[in-house]
Design a protein around this motif. Structure first.
Motif, PDB file in Angstrom:
ATOM      1  N   UNK A 248     -21.144  -2.645  10.363  1.00  0.00           N
ATOM      2  CA  UNK A 248     -21.071  -3.430  11.587  1.00  0.00           C
ATOM      3  C   UNK A 248     -21.447  -4.888  11.318  1.00  0.00           C
ATOM      4  N   UNK A 249     -22.470  -5.086  10.506  1.00  0.00           N
ATOM      5  CA  UNK A 249     -22.899  -6.445  10.171  1.00  0.00           C
ATOM      6  C   UNK A 249     -21.797  -7.193   9.432  1.00  0.00           C
ATOM      7  N   UNK A 254     -17.555 -11.140   9.004  1.00  0.00           N
ATOM      8  CA  UNK A 254     -16.211 -11.417   8.498  1.00  0.00           C
ATOM      9  C   UNK A 254     -15.326 -11.989   9.593  1.00  0.00           C
ATOM     10  N   UNK A 255     -15.440 -11.452  10.805  1.00  0.00           N
ATOM     11  CA  UNK A 255     -14.628 -11.963  11.907  1.00  0.00           C
ATOM     12  C   UNK A 255     -15.058 -13.371  12.311  1.00  0.00           C
ATOM     13  N   UNK A 273     -17.915 -24.798  13.945  1.00  0.00           N
ATOM     14  CA  UNK A 273     -19.238 -24.951  13.332  1.00  0.00           C
ATOM     15  C   UNK A 273     -20.207 -23.906  13.875  1.00  0.00           C
ATOM     16  N   UNK A 274     -20.149 -23.623  15.177  1.00  0.00           N
ATOM     17  CA  UNK A 274     -21.016 -22.586  15.758  1.00  0.00           C
ATOM     18  C   UNK A 274     -20.697 -21.215  15.164  1.00  0.00           C
ATOM     19  N   UNK A 275     -19.418 -20.949  14.940  1.00  0.00           N
ATOM     20  CA  UNK A 275     -19.027 -19.667  14.351  1.00  0.00           C
ATOM     21  C   UNK A 275     -19.623 -19.511  12.954  1.00  0.00           C
ATOM     22  N   UNK A 327     -13.009 -11.205  18.668  1.00  0.00           N
ATOM     23  CA  UNK A 327     -14.144 -11.385  19.569  1.00  0.00           C
ATOM     24  C   UNK A 327     -14.721 -10.047  20.001  1.00  0.00           C
ATOM     25  N   UNK A 328     -13.850  -9.059  20.210  1.00  0.00           N
ATOM     26  CA  UNK A 328     -14.330  -7.727  20.572  1.00  0.00           C
ATOM     27  C   UNK A 328     -15.161  -7.117  19.438  1.00  0.00           C
TER      28      UNK A 328
END
Length: 374
Positions: A248-249, A254-255, A273-275, A327-328
């Motif tokens: 899950x981590x 990765x996404x 940048x936040x991502x 995002x999901x």
């Protein structure tokens, strides 16, 4: 210290790094991005605006040649940091910054660089430039008044019996071909390589576009590997301080990594940048679920992003649907992945700007491609 030395030291405090991702060295790239962000060094988007080349990993032969080509294109002052492992990232960047501020070293580097020399014309149209001194061929002596079409009767074409192509390619660069487009018109055809050294681009991916205008007519793709092939980074187990499953981590991180590239290509640099910050926090196990949810909610609510990506075709889906899938996964919801068509098939018929979005949304698995051919 002269003015040049002062300017060099000033520039070395805030260099513009161009980051080169090497397949198989994702961990090194993430460490380099985190260190550059900590120092406040804003990444460059092209070699022309870069003064620091950061190679994240050990490139293989073909990728190394591409890196050297980009290095030759970078203007002075310039420096290079080759990062072979995570541990040596800070010291390598320190050394590169010091070289940027070293005036004697920069002067030696500039003096050692060879200037671009045009290739000599080849074939039966060879011309001795020594006998054709441009000082004696000014427009005043060769104007249309003195060399009108009436005075050239009996000669073949404008060149006195010599075709234009016999003069050789200008500066050794290939000329455009001609081919019919979908409307039956004859248009110029250019073969333009994209990657593998390109900002926010999959590691090692090189695409050669056949372009008519800015529309892709054909695509050839290959992935240039690194000098060593290790485990795929996102398949490894990363220690965290939270009771999450490693799968899950890794999936969430990765996404976020893929989404950061797509958002940057789409022009939403702040959210990109936040991502990347959230990606690093997820891997370290110290991210707050509330911050992740705030990020995904804001991304979903962007009407501009939805409008931009909804028409980017990925086969059975589109780029906006792919973003919603990512995002999901970041929110921990069950994965529902709609397969997409092959990259080469998706790129034919789109313009160059849309091609960048297609590549970012498809997010080719560079490490998997290299491992499959190893």
């Amino acid at each position: 210290m002269g003015l040049r030395g002062i300017l060099l030291r000033y520039a070395a405090r805030r260099p513009r790094p161009l980051v080169v991702a090497v397949p198989g060295f994702t961990g090194v790239r993430l460490a380099a991005e985190a260190e550059l962000r900590r120092r406040g060094w804003r990444p460059a988007l092209s070699p022309a605006e870069a003064d620091l080349l950061v190679v994240c990993g050990v490139p293989g032969h073909d990728l190394s040649q591409a890196v050297e080509t980009v290095w030759d294109e970078m203007p002075n002052p310039r420096a290079r940091a080759d990062l072979a492992d995570v541990i040596g990232v800070p010291s390598a960047l320190d050394d590169a910054s010091a070289r940027l501020a070293d005036e004697p070293a920069q002067l030696r580097d500039a003096a050692a660089r060879t200037s671009f020399t045009p290739q000599a014309p080849t074939g039966h149209g060879e011309t001795d430039h020594g006998d054709m001194d441009h000082g004696h061929m000014g427009h005043g002596d060769m104007g249309h008044g003195g060399m009108g079409h009436g005075d050239m009767a009996g000669h073949e074409g404008h060149g006195g019996g010599h075709e234009h192509h016999m003069m050789g390619d200008p500066y050794g660069l290939a000329m455009a071909d001609r081919a019919p487009d979908r409307d039956g018109l004859k248009l110029d055809v250019l073969h333009v390589p994209f990657g593998p050294v390109l900002a926010d681009w999959p590691a090692g991916l090189r695409l050669t576009f056949t372009l008519q205008g800015d529309v892709v007519q054909d695509v050839e793709s290959e992935t240039l590997g690194g000098g060593a092939v290790g485990e795929r980074f996102w398949d490894e187990t990363h220690e965290t301080h939270e009771p999450h499953e490693p799968q899950e981590t890794n999936a969430a991180a990765a996404r976020l990594d893929s989404l950061a590239r797509l958002l940057a290509v789409a022009g939403w640099t702040g959210q990109a940048a936040r991502a990347r910050i959230l990606r690093d926090e997820v891997l370290a196990g110290r991210v707050e679920p509330r911050r992740l949810h705030k990020f995904t909610r804001r991304t979903r609510r962007s009407r501009t992003l939805r409008w931009m990506l909804a028409d980017v075709n990925l086969g059975e889906t589109n780029a906006w649907t792919r973003v919603c899938e990512w995002l999901a996964e970041i929110d921990g919801e069950p994965r529902s992945h709609v397969p997409s068509a092959p990259l080469e098939e998706l790129l034919v018929g789109v313009d160059v700007a849309a091609a960048r979005l297609v590549v970012a949304a498809l997010d080719p698995d560079a490490e998997g491609a290299v491992a499959a051919h190893a």
